[in-house]
Design an enzyme around this catalytic site. Sequence first.
Site, PDB file in Angstrom:
ATOM      1  CB  ILE A 143      11.019  -8.631 -20.669  1.00 23.67           C
ATOM      2  CG1 ILE A 143      10.275  -7.840 -19.593  1.00 23.67           C
ATOM      3  CG2 ILE A 143      10.155  -8.896 -21.901  1.00 23.67           C
ATOM      4  CD1 ILE A 143       9.084  -8.533 -18.984  1.00 23.67           C
ATOM      5  CD  GLU A 144      13.603 -16.378 -22.421  1.00 17.99           C
ATOM      6  OE1 GLU A 144      14.057 -17.269 -23.143  1.00 17.99           O
ATOM      7  OE2 GLU A 144      13.239 -16.577 -21.234  1.00 17.99           O
TER       8      GLU A 144
END
Length: 151
Positions: A143-144
């Site tokens: 997850i960015e």
Amino acid sequence: MLHGRRLGAAFTGNNREMTPRVTALDHLVLTVADIGATVDFYTRVLGMRSESFTPAGGAPRMALRFGAQKINLHQVGAEFRPHAGHVQAGSADLCFLSETPLDAWQAHLAAQAITVEEGPVRRTGAEGPILSIYLRDPDCNLIEVSNRLPA
């Protein structure tokens, strides 16, 4: 028709042929090991809203909403058809934009006992430069969380 063009289409090189094109992402699907743990993470950590919905003639399902998009959740081993060709939990790499500064995100993540795997680092987003931090959800999807930067 709009100025001689069909809506949702674009002219090709010779300006006579129309080529359809997509304009936005409506939803994506995550296959997960534990829907409850996934809902908890995305609502508690990323501020999304959970939603139960029942498609016509189908069984109740769960989704996560944010902005004008949503993430539909499939339980691994009980995926809804049609589905991707090689489904498995933990195979996604997602980038979310936020207007909240990354230092506030880092403080929030620390309070939630979520490890920042990398960042902040500069990256290239769909519309220009972004500053990103990386973390993992319960299935180890990457997850960015990113802030847009001036061009």
